[in-house]
Design a protein around this motif. Structure first.
Motif, PDB file in Angstrom:
ATOM      1  N   ARG A  22      -9.129  -3.794  -1.631  1.00 21.13           N
ATOM      2  CA  ARG A  22      -8.265  -2.465  -1.335  1.00 21.13           C
ATOM      3  C   ARG A  22      -6.939  -2.288  -2.189  1.00 21.13           C
ATOM      4  NH1 ARG A  22      -6.267   0.678   3.857  1.00 21.13           N
ATOM      5  NH2 ARG A  22      -5.856   2.586   2.900  1.00 21.13           N
ATOM      6  N   SER A  23      -6.332  -3.285  -2.154  1.00 18.63           N
ATOM      7  CA  SER A  23      -5.041  -2.935  -3.169  1.00 18.63           C
ATOM      8  C   SER A  23      -5.231  -3.019  -4.685  1.00 18.63           C
ATOM      9  CB  SER A  23      -4.009  -4.318  -2.703  1.00 18.63           C
ATOM     10  OG  SER A  23      -4.654  -5.605  -3.083  1.00 18.63           O
ATOM     11  N   VAL A  24      -6.282  -3.664  -4.724  1.00 22.58           N
ATOM     12  CA  VAL A  24      -6.672  -3.661  -6.354  1.00 22.58           C
ATOM     13  C   VAL A  24      -7.029  -2.296  -6.755  1.00 22.58           C
ATOM     14  CG1 VAL A  24      -8.463  -4.235  -8.182  1.00 22.58           C
ATOM     15  CG2 VAL A  24      -7.414  -6.052  -6.410  1.00 22.58           C
ATOM     16  N   LEU A  25      -7.901  -1.620  -5.915  1.00 20.37           N
ATOM     17  CA  LEU A  25      -7.998  -0.373  -6.165  1.00 20.37           C
ATOM     18  C   LEU A  25      -6.865   0.643  -5.891  1.00 20.37           C
ATOM     19  CD1 LEU A  25     -11.443   0.016  -4.191  1.00 20.37           C
ATOM     20  CD2 LEU A  25     -11.215  -0.712  -6.682  1.00 20.37           C
ATOM     21  N   ASP A  26      -6.321   0.505  -4.936  1.00 16.99           N
ATOM     22  CA  ASP A  26      -5.008   1.221  -4.906  1.00 16.99           C
ATOM     23  C   ASP A  26      -3.871   1.293  -5.854  1.00 16.99           C
ATOM     24  OD1 ASP A  26      -3.824   2.851  -2.753  1.00 16.99           O
ATOM     25  OD2 ASP A  26      -2.130   1.382  -2.378  1.00 16.99           O
TER      26      ASP A  26
END
Ligand SMILES: [Zn+2]
Length: 110
Positions: A22-26
């Motif tokens: 999720r942090s990658v996408l964020d």
């Protein structure tokens, strides 16, 4: 986010992995959400041991590409200790022999 437009990009066994993704996408400005076992039943999936990373439908392709790239980076980091054809023992995590400059080309031959 409209729940009806969410699609599952990836399913993870561990919550930490899902949040990492999720942090990658964020970092790329893609709004995503992790659905855990407490939301079992979403989309008809009831696997209690998994965490689903979901994004809006129109961001699905981009999200999937980003995660695929992130995963291939992980593969690079997971080179095991190997023995080069020049005879040098190379430590785990290094894909290039420091003695002769050869690339690690897969698991060593038995
Ligand atoms: Zn070498």
């Amino acid at each position: 986010m409209n729940p009806e437009e969410l699609v599952i990009v990836q399913v993870y066994e561990f919550e930490d992995e899902a949040h990492l993704a999720r942090s990658v996408l964020d970092a790329d400005g893609i709004d995503s959400k992790v659905l855990g076992s407490e939301t079992a039943g979403f989309g008809g999936l009831t696997n209690a041991a998994s965490f689903q990373l979901v994004v809006q439908k129109d961001l699905f392709e981009r999200a999937r590409d980003l995660l695929e790239n992130a995963e291939s980076d992980d593969v690079k980091e997971s080179v095991p200790a190997w023995k080069c054809k020049c005879g040098e023992e190379v430590d785990e995590g290094f894909a290039i022999c420091w003695a002769c400059g050869c690339d690690w080309s897969g698991p060593p031959e038995a």
